[in-house]
Enzyme design. Sequence first.
Site, PDB file in Angstrom:
ATOM      1  N   ASP A  13      20.750  39.739 118.507  1.00  0.00           N
ATOM      2  CA  ASP A  13      22.084  39.351 118.989  1.00  0.00           C
ATOM      3  C   ASP A  13      23.133  39.510 117.888  1.00  0.00           C
ATOM      4  O   ASP A  13      24.241  39.993 118.135  1.00  0.00           O
ATOM      5  CB  ASP A  13      22.080  37.882 119.437  1.00  0.00           C
ATOM      6  CG  ASP A  13      21.510  37.695 120.836  1.00  0.00           C
ATOM      7  OD1 ASP A  13      21.431  38.668 121.602  1.00  0.00           O
ATOM      8  OD2 ASP A  13      21.147  36.546 121.155  1.00  0.00           O
TER       9      ASP A  13
ATOM     10  N   HIS B 127      23.179  43.250 123.732  1.00  0.00           N
ATOM     11  CA  HIS B 127      21.893  43.942 123.576  1.00  0.00           C
ATOM     12  C   HIS B 127      22.058  45.459 123.512  1.00  0.00           C
ATOM     13  O   HIS B 127      21.402  46.126 122.712  1.00  0.00           O
ATOM     14  CB  HIS B 127      20.920  43.536 124.688  1.00  0.00           C
ATOM     15  CG  HIS B 127      20.625  42.062 124.693  1.00  0.00           C
ATOM     16  ND1 HIS B 127      19.989  41.424 125.721  1.00  0.00           N
ATOM     17  CD2 HIS B 127      20.907  41.089 123.771  1.00  0.00           C
ATOM     18  CE1 HIS B 127      19.874  40.126 125.443  1.00  0.00           C
ATOM     19  NE2 HIS B 127      20.440  39.903 124.271  1.00  0.00           N
TER      20      HIS B 127
ATOM     21  N   HIS C 221      15.031  37.633 118.098  1.00  0.00           N
ATOM     22  CA  HIS C 221      16.075  37.885 119.095  1.00  0.00           C
ATOM     23  C   HIS C 221      17.437  37.452 118.574  1.00  0.00           C
ATOM     24  O   HIS C 221      18.457  38.084 118.890  1.00  0.00           O
ATOM     25  CB  HIS C 221      15.773  37.193 120.427  1.00  0.00           C
ATOM     26  CG  HIS C 221      16.756  37.595 121.473  1.00  0.00           C
ATOM     27  ND1 HIS C 221      16.669  38.798 122.156  1.00  0.00           N
ATOM     28  CD2 HIS C 221      17.911  37.022 121.885  1.00  0.00           C
ATOM     29  CE1 HIS C 221      17.714  38.921 122.954  1.00  0.00           C
ATOM     30  NE2 HIS C 221      18.492  37.863 122.816  1.00  0.00           N
TER      31      HIS C 221
ATOM     32  N   HIS D  88      26.298  33.260 119.330  1.00  0.00           N
ATOM     33  CA  HIS D  88      27.359  34.255 119.519  1.00  0.00           C
ATOM     34  C   HIS D  88      28.721  33.786 119.008  1.00  0.00           C
ATOM     35  O   HIS D  88      29.481  34.555 118.430  1.00  0.00           O
ATOM     36  CB  HIS D  88      27.487  34.617 121.007  1.00  0.00           C
ATOM     37  CG  HIS D  88      26.282  35.313 121.541  1.00  0.00           C
ATOM     38  ND1 HIS D  88      25.832  36.509 121.036  1.00  0.00           N
ATOM     39  CD2 HIS D  88      25.426  34.990 122.525  1.00  0.00           C
ATOM     40  CE1 HIS D  88      24.749  36.890 121.696  1.00  0.00           C
ATOM     41  NE2 HIS D  88      24.475  35.980 122.601  1.00  0.00           N
TER      42      HIS D  88
HETATM   43 ZN   LIG Z   1      20.493  38.019 123.375  1.00  0.00          ZN
END
Ligand SMILES: [Zn+2]
Length: 312
Positions: free
Chosen positions: A241, A80, A237, A264
């Site tokens: 990311d 973030h 969001h 991720h």
């Molecule tokens: Zn995140």
Amino acid sequence: MFGQLQQTIEQTISVSGVGLHSGRFSKVSLSPAPVDNGIVFRRKVNSHVETCQASIRNLRPMELCTAVGSNGFQIQTTEHVLSALWGLGIDNAFIDIDSEEVPAMDGSAAPFAKLIQLAGILPQERPRTYLKIVEPIHIGDDNRGISILPSPFPKITYTINYDHQLIQQQTYEHEWSAVEFEANIAHARTFGFSHEAEALRARGLGKGGSLDNTIVFTETGMMNEETLRFPDECVRHKVLDLIGDLSLLGINVIGHIIGKCSGHHLHTQLVQAILDNPEAWTIVGPAEKPVPDLADLEDSLHAMPVPANAAF
Ligand SMILES: [Zn+2]
């Protein structure tokens, strides 16, 4: 956009709070850095200061967040703060931290973005270098994957699909600019599901998670008093990311990234795949800027983070 100058921040700014997974309190300070420095984490270890470049070569295996480490220390949940820096066009900065996890703040990148703007954004004396994609790269499969395609400008298209009445299928297209990032991406919060919370804690994760820093969906709704900041906050969001994870490339990318139910693990795999496929890109910009060092990357991803369905 070519010829744009590198940027740093004008002065040091600090913030503190609790880490999402460790539950530990930490202080983070962002400071100006010279041209071609990139983003570098620093931590006091014993009596001296150790550094860790925010680079894919320093990626460390971690569930549900992105961690980097070198020189005897590791920082987790980097995505973030890195997203705020990269999203606002900061090329060079130091991030000093006194613990092993970046504070969660409100679960978005907005508190970091606000601090960066308060500190001031400073153009530097050298132009930016870009990595321009000339051939597509694909990671994953039809159900869950990420690709980057040639494009005249940087762009992200992200799709998620959750069987929940407040989410369902969402697609968001992000045209890469600081203004777009601040208005439409930075405020989107981390999200998770109430039925996963206990399992997460049993694995030693999410210890600092609360309704102040995570959207928690129940079977039929959500637990937070604050309603969704955008109807499609979840997919925004995921874009947030991705921008943070993409910063580990260490160079601005010109290409169209298409993410589908990604996370991720796939984001960082894409970064690695870009570096592993030099025929798929060309460098545009001042020749003296060092190209990412491919030789350094061989030992970077021995153990990749485990893919997980939760959305942190
Ligand atoms: Zn995140």
